[in-house]
Design a protein around this motif. Sequence first.
Motif: not given
Length: 208
Positions: A43-68
């Motif tokens: 569900p959306d609430d779980e997606l938001i938490d996970e996406i933001n955790d993933i975004a932090a990793v992508c930011d650390d490595w300079g990776a572009t994050l696209i969500i489906t």
Amino acid sequence: MKKYISKFHYLTQDLPNRSHLEQVTIACEAGANWIQYRCLTKPDDELIDEINDIAAVCDDWGATLIITNHYHLLDRVDAQGVHIEDFDADFEAIRTRIGDDQTLGASATNIAKLQWVQNTGVVDYCGYGPFAHTDTKPNNKPLLGFEGYRELQQHPEIEIPVIAVGGIRLSDVDHLLETGVYGIAGSAAVNLAIDPAGAVKAFYQKIY
């Protein structure tokens, strides 16, 4: 606004033994610079938490994050864009909703639909497939195979970056790139590999 589009798109998938965050961490540490988060089970609430955790990793490595698909979440997460799998989506409306700065990707399964996506004028790249059978995404569309991608050479009017997708193995990459596609998307070929990090590196070595 022309966006940077990577030539290798790494897609996460729902796995029983490895979270999306763990998948992304492995991929980024191995050098992936374009991550597509593809979760179909939360569900959306779980997606938001996970996406933001993933975004932090992508930011650390300079990776572009696209969500489906979940473009309605873009104002609540730190992602750079969205990939829409609905072949009949209203891309003009989605572009209006997300703004010009976000990257917008679409999917197509034949030349006519690829031309339609380009003609919307608002989509930045198009995933084109399926190349071969894949269990990652249920799909009853005809498999394109190498011949399907070679057909692109007869359509020079198609200038949108075309990303080959669907059941692509490392051994397919050289022949796919010879057809003139812009880039390659990989999911199971990395996620189900014995050495996922090694698989990411191997795709980059072939593509770049």
